[in-house]
Scaffold this active site. Structure first.
Site, PDB file in Angstrom:
ATOM      1  N   LYS A 270      30.692  37.000  36.793  1.00 14.98           N
ATOM      2  CA  LYS A 270      31.418  38.116  36.182  1.00 14.98           C
ATOM      3  C   LYS A 270      30.444  39.025  35.439  1.00 14.98           C
ATOM      4  O   LYS A 270      29.390  38.572  34.991  1.00 14.98           O
ATOM      5  CB  LYS A 270      32.433  37.575  35.165  1.00 14.98           C
ATOM      6  N   ARG A 344      43.080  29.302  41.568  1.00 13.18           N
ATOM      7  CA  ARG A 344      43.916  28.820  42.677  1.00 13.18           C
ATOM      8  C   ARG A 344      43.321  27.569  43.306  1.00 13.18           C
ATOM      9  O   ARG A 344      44.042  26.761  43.884  1.00 13.18           O
ATOM     10  CB  ARG A 344      44.111  29.951  43.699  1.00 13.18           C
TER      11      ARG A 344
HETATM   12  N1  BES Z   1      40.509  34.161  35.160  1.00 11.38           N
HETATM   13  C1  BES Z   1      40.398  35.225  36.067  1.00 11.38           C
HETATM   14  C2  BES Z   1      41.537  36.232  35.962  1.00 11.38           C
HETATM   15  C3  BES Z   1      41.590  37.004  34.686  1.00 11.38           C
HETATM   16  C4  BES Z   1      40.806  38.132  34.499  1.00 11.38           C
HETATM   17  C5  BES Z   1      42.455  36.615  33.686  1.00 11.38           C
HETATM   18  C6  BES Z   1      40.889  38.840  33.315  1.00 11.38           C
HETATM   19  C7  BES Z   1      42.533  37.333  32.499  1.00 11.38           C
HETATM   20  C8  BES Z   1      41.751  38.437  32.320  1.00 11.38           C
HETATM   21  C9  BES Z   1      40.397  34.703  37.490  1.00 11.38           C
HETATM   22  O1  BES Z   1      39.780  33.477  37.657  1.00 11.38           O
HETATM   23  C10 BES Z   1      39.626  35.677  38.307  1.00 11.38           C
HETATM   24  O2  BES Z   1      38.458  35.832  38.078  1.00 11.38           O
HETATM   25  N2  BES Z   1      40.288  36.311  39.256  1.00 11.38           N
HETATM   26  C11 BES Z   1      39.670  37.270  40.094  1.00 11.38           C
HETATM   27  C12 BES Z   1      40.189  37.065  41.471  1.00 11.38           C
HETATM   28  C13 BES Z   1      39.424  37.854  42.523  1.00 11.38           C
HETATM   29  C14 BES Z   1      38.028  37.336  42.648  1.00 11.38           C
HETATM   30  C15 BES Z   1      40.149  37.743  43.835  1.00 11.38           C
HETATM   31  C16 BES Z   1      40.042  38.651  39.566  1.00 11.38           C
HETATM   32  O3  BES Z   1      41.177  38.831  39.078  1.00 11.38           O
HETATM   33  O4  BES Z   1      39.195  39.527  39.600  1.00 11.38           O
HETATM   34 MN    MN Z   2      37.714  33.628  37.939  1.00 17.88          MN
END
Ligand code: BES
Ligand code: MN
Ligand code: ZN
Length: 486
Positions: A270, A344
């Site tokens: 990230k 997931r």
């Molecule tokens: N934990 C994150 C989602 C999230 C982001 C929750 C910001 C709260 C605030 C999740 O694991 C994630 O990173 N999801 C990705 C999915 C994508 C790679 C398909 C996302 O939402 O960018």
């Molecule tokens: Mn994530």
């Protein structure tokens, strides 16, 4: 906070702080021969929901302060009552009083009963009085002096008010527990910490806590869970809390929580901005633990099982690479195209695992997708299910508690967006509808029971100045289980 009910005429009771409507406050002031003082104090007061006014009375008066709640005489909407309660709760917080008397009985709420009014009021108080100062040394400002809330009831509603206060206490305990877990930094709150905290719940009546370690999960074939957990030096855990408050043969409601104690994204790292907020990526886990705690504290006659998939998503020499293919406990293979879609992955194996409980319903709770924040912001949790009855029950529980959810589509069309050239299913969808394709992914593992998914990426925690875990959707789930137990 301790709650107790109090009956009798408001003009006869004594308290350090009386929380009541304008008309009631005026009567009390007059009774204590403070009419002139009161009338002067309210000159500029707007008697509207959201407004409050503190009127200190002379030292020798049996009521030391009047906290006037605007808009609280006569019939109000549920929405307005929530506004009134939130404003009062905020105003009560800084007072240097040991106890306060909650007496908003003059406000009748359209289509809601006494039980709702008390539950809603006490929930607002619980929300406003929460604080998390564990890691602050030195002066943390004026501490909370309030120890006790007395809830005013007339003789007729006394039993109902008592029940509402008892359940509000249980709910607050669960909510605070969830928020504390959520707010702990990831160097404290790792999977093992979650297990340790969960184990403490076994002190409660009819609660049993167990866990699976990585060795056991590997034996069970949880390749998706392990694909996330293997990159971290801190081992993952599956945490299982069982509460048997219902009849022995009754199928349990199973709550599954995403417990990523920190989400760096893994090799699909990230960006740095706001990455600290990924300590909140275990809020799904925190809230299902908080819910079962509230249910057990309230001794609800219902069977509930909470399963938490706890792991840390880290990049390392052992971490999963984009493109890696793993086998899930269900037997389906997954091509991991993005290691940041890890929620997931841990959840799918938990969802397969819970089949063994022959659940009445399974609800998973997860900070699953950033796209959920784009869709709904922070006011609603996203609800995904094909089961209309379950959807109705959860949406109603959300409306009732004010911890609202909004139903999102889960049509088969969206399943088309999950195609892999090399495995049964990819862990991310084609562009667009990211929250829905995430839910579609989970749906592939939930064929054996009634299932709903709550995406709390927007509702579960706040960023900015008020950064912190909200405890949502403990309120929704608690109400759902109160209803299920009736
Ligand atoms: N934990 C994150 C989602 C999230 C982001 C929750 C910001 C709260 C605030 C999740 O694991 C994630 O990173 N999801 C990705 C999915 C994508 C790679 C398909 C996302 O939402 O960018
Ligand atoms: Mn994530
Ligand atoms: Zn995540």
């Amino acid at each position: 906070m301790r709650y107790q009910t109090k009956t009798g005429s408001l003009t006869e009771l004594s308290t350090p702080c009386l929380i009541t409507s304008l008309d009631q406050a005026r009567k009390v002031a007059a009774k204590h021969r403070q009419k002139a003082l009161f009338d002067a104090a309210i000159t500029d007061f707007q008697d509207k929901p959201g407004k409050t006014l503190l009127v200190p009375l002379p030292k020798d008066a049996p009521v030391k302060r009047l906290l006037v709640a605007g808009g609280a005489d006569g019939e109000v909407t549920a929405e307005d009552f929530r506004k009134i309660a939130a404003a009062v709760a905020k105003a009560v917080r800084p007072l240097n009083a040991q106890s306060a008397l909650w007496a908003l009985g003059a406000a009748r709420v359209t289509d809601r009963d006494v039980y709702w009014r008390i539950s809603t009021g006490l929930a607002a108080l619980a929300n406003a009085l929460y604080e998390f100062n564990e890691h602050k040394t030195g002066d943390t400002g004026p501490g909370l002096t309030l120890k006790r809330i007395q809830v005013h009831a007339d003789a007729r509603s006394r039993a109902t008010v008592q029940r509402a206060a008892r359940e509000a206490t249980a709910l607050q305990t669960g909510l605070d527990f969830a928020r504390n877990l959520g707010n702990q930094p990831a160097n404290v709150c790792n999977p093992n910490y979650l297990l340790k905290e969960a184990r403490k719940l076994s002190r409660l009546d009819k609660v049993k806590v167990s866990s699976l370690d990585e060795k056991r999960m590997t034996e069970l074939g949880m390749g998706a869970f392990m694909a996330v957990s293997q990159g971290s030096d801190t081992p993952g855990r599956m945490i299982i809390v069982e509460y048997k408050g219902g009849k022995a043969g009754d199928a349990p409601v199973v709550l599954v929580g995403k417990g990523i104690t920190f989400d760096t994204g893994g090799i699909s790292l990230k960006p740095a901005a706001a990455m600290d907020e990924m300590k909140f990526d275990m809020c799904g886990a925190a809230t299902v633990l908080g819910t079962i705690r509230a249910v057990a504290e309230a001794k609800l006659p219902v069977n509930v099982i909470t399963v938490v998939a706890a792991a840390e998503n880290m990049p390392s020499g052992r971490a999963t690479r984009p493109g890696d293919i793993v086998r899930t406990m269900s037997g389906k293979t997954v091509e991991i195209l993005n290691t940041d879609a890890e929620g997931r992955l841990v959840l799918c194996d938990a969802l397969t695992y819970v089949e063994r409980y022959k659940p009445k319903a399974v609800v998973d709770v997860a900070t699953l997708t950033g796209a959920m924040i784009v869709a709904l912001g922070s006011y609603a949790s996203g609800l995904f299910t094909k089961d209309d009855d379950l959807a109705g029950a959860l949406l109603d529980a959300g409306d009732w508690s004010g911890d609202r959810a909004w139903r999102m589509p889960l049509w088969d069309d969206y399943q088309e967006m999950l195609k892999s050239n090399f495995a049964d299913i990819p862990n991310i969808g084609s562009p667009g509808a990211g929250s829905i394709t995430a839910a579609c992914f989970l749906s592939r593992f939930t064929g054996k029971y009634a299932w709903a998914h709550l995406d709390i990426a927007g509702s579960g925690f706040q960023g900015g100045a008020a950064k912190g875990a909200t405890g949502r959707p403990v309120g929704l789930l608690f109400r759902y289980l109160v209803q299920a137990s009736e």
